[in-house]
Design an enzyme around this catalytic site. Structure first.
Site, PDB file in Angstrom:
ATOM      1  N   GLU A  59       2.244 -18.341  39.662  1.00  0.00           N
ATOM      2  CA  GLU A  59       1.173 -17.845  39.657  1.00  0.00           C
ATOM      3  C   GLU A  59      -0.112 -18.326  39.132  1.00  0.00           C
ATOM      4  OE1 GLU A  59      -1.481 -15.090  40.926  1.00  0.00           O
ATOM      5  OE2 GLU A  59       0.725 -14.672  41.088  1.00  0.00           O
ATOM      6  N   GLU A  66      -5.703 -21.468  45.099  1.00  0.00           N
ATOM      7  CA  GLU A  66      -6.633 -20.664  45.588  1.00  0.00           C
ATOM      8  C   GLU A  66      -8.489 -21.049  45.304  1.00  0.00           C
ATOM      9  OE1 GLU A  66      -6.059 -16.630  44.424  1.00  0.00           O
ATOM     10  OE2 GLU A  66      -4.513 -16.306  46.088  1.00  0.00           O
TER      11      GLU A  66
END
Length: 115
Positions: A59, A66
């Protein structure tokens, strides 16, 4: 000490800004509680916490990818979308592996306690 502090800042940023990171931390807490309650073997505990670390690490990498893609382009570009989708897919695969492992370890214990 600076690298450690910078790394912690990155983790705290992900926790504050990413809902999925908070969900993964909640899941980790549940694994910890179930481990205390259901008493898996030491080996099973190591496996479970290895998965917890893997999912949280994935994550964090997903968040980094991102942010990097967003830094490079704000446009909707097929390669930018693919990079984000693949990173999210990596988190999904790790999460699925963790969930299946937890089910294999905790499932029989829960079944025996309930029935």
């Amino acid at each position: 000490m600076r690298p450690f502090r910078v790394a912690c800042e990155g983790i705290f940023h992900a926790v504050r800004s990413e809902r999925n990171m908070r969900l993964h931390l909640l899941s980790a807490l549940l694994v910890f509680i179930f481990s205390i309650w259901l008493q898996p073997t030491r080996f099973e505990t190591v496996i479970l916490f290895g998965w917890v670390i893997a999912v949280i690490s994935m994550e964090l990498m997903n968040t980094a990818i991102e942010r990097t893609v967003d830094l490079v382009t704000k446009d909707v570009h097929p390669l930018a979308k693919q990079a984000k989708d693949v990173a999210a897919g990596a988190v999904l695969v790790a999460s699925f592996g963790a969930a299946v492992t937890a089910l294999i370890i905790f499932g029989p214990r829960l079944w025996n306690m309930l029935y």
